[in-house]
Design a protein around this motif. Structure first.
Motif, PDB file in Angstrom:
ATOM      1  N   ARG A 146      28.569  42.385  57.046  1.00  0.00           N
ATOM      2  CA  ARG A 146      28.966  40.983  56.914  1.00  0.00           C
ATOM      3  C   ARG A 146      27.793  40.062  57.271  1.00  0.00           C
ATOM      4  O   ARG A 146      27.552  39.068  56.603  1.00  0.00           O
ATOM      5  CB  ARG A 146      30.167  40.710  57.820  1.00  0.00           C
ATOM      6  CG  ARG A 146      31.423  41.449  57.385  1.00  0.00           C
ATOM      7  CD  ARG A 146      32.515  41.437  58.461  1.00  0.00           C
ATOM      8  NE  ARG A 146      32.806  40.118  58.986  1.00  0.00           N
ATOM      9  CZ  ARG A 146      33.623  39.227  58.431  1.00  0.00           C
ATOM     10  NH1 ARG A 146      34.247  39.533  57.303  1.00  0.00           N
ATOM     11  NH2 ARG A 146      33.837  38.063  58.995  1.00  0.00           N
ATOM     12  N   GLY A 147      27.051  40.421  58.308  1.00  0.00           N
ATOM     13  CA  GLY A 147      25.893  39.629  58.707  1.00  0.00           C
ATOM     14  C   GLY A 147      24.818  39.603  57.631  1.00  0.00           C
ATOM     15  O   GLY A 147      24.167  38.578  57.411  1.00  0.00           O
ATOM     16  N   THR A 164      23.579  36.207  55.513  1.00  0.00           N
ATOM     17  CA  THR A 164      22.147  35.908  55.636  1.00  0.00           C
ATOM     18  C   THR A 164      21.523  35.699  54.262  1.00  0.00           C
ATOM     19  O   THR A 164      20.714  34.784  54.070  1.00  0.00           O
ATOM     20  CB  THR A 164      21.421  37.013  56.421  1.00  0.00           C
ATOM     21  OG1 THR A 164      21.992  37.092  57.730  1.00  0.00           O
ATOM     22  CG2 THR A 164      19.938  36.743  56.533  1.00  0.00           C
ATOM     23  N   ILE A 224      27.875  36.893  68.161  1.00  0.00           N
ATOM     24  CA  ILE A 224      26.660  36.654  67.366  1.00  0.00           C
ATOM     25  C   ILE A 224      25.503  36.126  68.215  1.00  0.00           C
ATOM     26  O   ILE A 224      24.480  35.720  67.678  1.00  0.00           O
ATOM     27  CB  ILE A 224      26.914  35.696  66.186  1.00  0.00           C
ATOM     28  CG1 ILE A 224      27.231  34.274  66.648  1.00  0.00           C
ATOM     29  CG2 ILE A 224      28.011  36.240  65.276  1.00  0.00           C
ATOM     30  CD1 ILE A 224      27.167  33.245  65.542  1.00  0.00           C
ATOM     31  N   TYR A 271      19.366  37.576  67.149  1.00  0.00           N
ATOM     32  CA  TYR A 271      19.932  38.281  65.999  1.00  0.00           C
ATOM     33  C   TYR A 271      19.558  37.551  64.710  1.00  0.00           C
ATOM     34  O   TYR A 271      19.733  36.341  64.603  1.00  0.00           O
ATOM     35  CB  TYR A 271      21.451  38.382  66.117  1.00  0.00           C
ATOM     36  CG  TYR A 271      21.901  39.119  67.357  1.00  0.00           C
ATOM     37  CD1 TYR A 271      21.639  40.473  67.507  1.00  0.00           C
ATOM     38  CD2 TYR A 271      22.573  38.465  68.377  1.00  0.00           C
ATOM     39  CE1 TYR A 271      22.044  41.164  68.640  1.00  0.00           C
ATOM     40  CE2 TYR A 271      22.991  39.144  69.520  1.00  0.00           C
ATOM     41  CZ  TYR A 271      22.718  40.492  69.641  1.00  0.00           C
ATOM     42  OH  TYR A 271      23.118  41.163  70.756  1.00  0.00           O
ATOM     43  N   TYR A 317      20.947  37.263  62.022  1.00  0.00           N
ATOM     44  CA  TYR A 317      22.078  36.657  61.327  1.00  0.00           C
ATOM     45  C   TYR A 317      22.685  35.464  62.055  1.00  0.00           C
ATOM     46  O   TYR A 317      23.576  34.804  61.525  1.00  0.00           O
ATOM     47  CB  TYR A 317      23.168  37.695  61.062  1.00  0.00           C
ATOM     48  CG  TYR A 317      23.533  38.517  62.278  1.00  0.00           C
ATOM     49  CD1 TYR A 317      24.167  37.974  63.382  1.00  0.00           C
ATOM     50  CD2 TYR A 317      23.225  39.877  62.308  1.00  0.00           C
ATOM     51  CE1 TYR A 317      24.496  38.732  64.485  1.00  0.00           C
ATOM     52  CE2 TYR A 317      23.549  40.653  63.410  1.00  0.00           C
ATOM     53  CZ  TYR A 317      24.186  40.077  64.496  1.00  0.00           C
ATOM     54  OH  TYR A 317      24.502  40.828  65.593  1.00  0.00           O
ATOM     55  N   HIS A 318      22.228  35.148  63.252  1.00  0.00           N
ATOM     56  CA  HIS A 318      22.851  34.101  64.077  1.00  0.00           C
ATOM     57  C   HIS A 318      23.003  32.774  63.318  1.00  0.00           C
ATOM     58  O   HIS A 318      24.107  32.253  63.163  1.00  0.00           O
ATOM     59  CB  HIS A 318      22.046  33.896  65.367  1.00  0.00           C
ATOM     60  CG  HIS A 318      22.557  32.790  66.216  1.00  0.00           C
ATOM     61  ND1 HIS A 318      23.578  32.969  67.122  1.00  0.00           N
ATOM     62  CD2 HIS A 318      22.217  31.481  66.279  1.00  0.00           C
ATOM     63  CE1 HIS A 318      23.835  31.822  67.715  1.00  0.00           C
ATOM     64  NE2 HIS A 318      23.016  30.904  67.228  1.00  0.00           N
ATOM     65  N   ILE A 374      25.270  32.880  60.154  1.00  0.00           N
ATOM     66  CA  ILE A 374      26.711  32.905  60.412  1.00  0.00           C
ATOM     67  C   ILE A 374      27.199  31.513  60.799  1.00  0.00           C
ATOM     68  O   ILE A 374      28.254  31.059  60.334  1.00  0.00           O
ATOM     69  CB  ILE A 374      27.061  33.959  61.474  1.00  0.00           C
ATOM     70  CG1 ILE A 374      26.789  35.354  60.901  1.00  0.00           C
ATOM     71  CG2 ILE A 374      28.511  33.824  61.931  1.00  0.00           C
ATOM     72  CD1 ILE A 374      26.832  36.484  61.919  1.00  0.00           C
ATOM     73  N   PHE A 427      33.127  37.339  64.539  1.00  0.00           N
ATOM     74  CA  PHE A 427      32.697  37.412  63.149  1.00  0.00           C
ATOM     75  C   PHE A 427      32.562  38.862  62.698  1.00  0.00           C
ATOM     76  O   PHE A 427      32.778  39.173  61.546  1.00  0.00           O
ATOM     77  CB  PHE A 427      31.362  36.676  62.953  1.00  0.00           C
ATOM     78  CG  PHE A 427      30.887  36.740  61.535  1.00  0.00           C
ATOM     79  CD1 PHE A 427      31.452  35.930  60.567  1.00  0.00           C
ATOM     80  CD2 PHE A 427      29.909  37.644  61.143  1.00  0.00           C
ATOM     81  CE1 PHE A 427      31.041  36.002  59.239  1.00  0.00           C
ATOM     82  CE2 PHE A 427      29.488  37.721  59.824  1.00  0.00           C
ATOM     83  CZ  PHE A 427      30.056  36.900  58.873  1.00  0.00           C
ATOM     84  N   PRO A 445      29.557  40.819  62.823  1.00  0.00           N
ATOM     85  CA  PRO A 445      28.374  40.808  61.960  1.00  0.00           C
ATOM     86  C   PRO A 445      27.894  42.186  61.522  1.00  0.00           C
ATOM     87  O   PRO A 445      27.306  42.317  60.446  1.00  0.00           O
ATOM     88  CB  PRO A 445      27.314  40.120  62.813  1.00  0.00           C
ATOM     89  CG  PRO A 445      27.757  40.322  64.212  1.00  0.00           C
ATOM     90  CD  PRO A 445      29.260  40.330  64.155  1.00  0.00           C
ATOM     91  N   ASN A 446      28.137  43.204  62.324  1.00  0.00           N
ATOM     92  CA  ASN A 446      27.665  44.547  61.989  1.00  0.00           C
ATOM     93  C   ASN A 446      28.725  45.390  61.296  1.00  0.00           C
ATOM     94  O   ASN A 446      28.478  46.543  60.958  1.00  0.00           O
ATOM     95  CB  ASN A 446      27.136  45.255  63.237  1.00  0.00           C
ATOM     96  CG  ASN A 446      25.927  44.527  63.794  1.00  0.00           C
ATOM     97  OD1 ASN A 446      25.025  44.167  63.049  1.00  0.00           O
ATOM     98  ND2 ASN A 446      25.935  44.272  65.085  1.00  0.00           N
TER      99      ASN A 446
END
Length: 186
Positions: free
Chosen positions: A97-98, A102, A123, A131, A133-134, A137, A154, A156-157
């Protein structure tokens, strides 16, 4: 050079390599972009060197002439995607998802998110920003591309499933103002 005589052979200036490309001289070009014929110069002429860019594929898992080879080069050259490491793109890897948000964030030019309040506990925070992706997101949340897996997470992983991917893409297109006609598919 005397008018009516051939110009002496010119050595093209070298063009510095980048992380992704090396360059080979292609031709001398006139201002209008056409190839210059320097075999017989009849007037003052300004030329510039043109080069062929040769992609330096850093990834051992991206093979030549595969259906995705040009797409990987495009994404790398345009800053849309990075490799999983300096030597691996991640061919065959699952997408998280991250990762997807991104990519969308980079497509949108990585806008500033410093004023966006972070609702997610998974996150990281703005100060550490450790991270990759911070910011993506936060941007996706702010633009209503995602609401998270829950109100405070979220994930992310977590791997993205197809319905989540379709939802993110649909909402991204809405955010961008792209038109869509659902009826034409019925």
């Amino acid at each position: 050079v005397d008018y009516g005589t051939a110009a002496p052979a010119q050595t093209a200036p070298e063009k510095a390599e980048t992380d992704l490309y090396k360059y080979e001289f292609a031709a001398w070009l006139l201002k209008d972009g056409t190839k210059a014929d320097l075999s017989s110069v009849t007037e003052d002429v300004t030329v510039k060197a043109s080069y062929n860019a040769i992609y330096k594929n850093p990834f051992g898992d991206v093979k030549k002439n595969k259906y995705y080879t040009d797409a990987v080069e495009y994404c790398m050259a345009n800053g849309i995607m990075n490799g999983m490491s300096a030597s691996e793109f991640g061919v065959g890897s699952k997408t998280t998802r991250g990762m997807l948000v991104t990519v969308l964030y980079r497509l949108d030019g990585q806008p500033d998110v410093s004023s966006v309040t972070n609702p997610f506990t998974d996150i990281g925070d703005k100060q550490s920003n450790k991270y990759y992706y911070h910011n993506a997101i936060l941007w996706a949340y702010d633009k209503k591309i995602t609401t998270g897996r829950t109100a405070t997470t979220f994930d992310p992983n977590g791997y993205i499933n197809r319905q989540e991917m379709a939802t993110f893409m649909f909402r991204y297109n809405q955010y961008k103002g792209y038109s869509y006609d659902v009826d034409k598919y019925n």
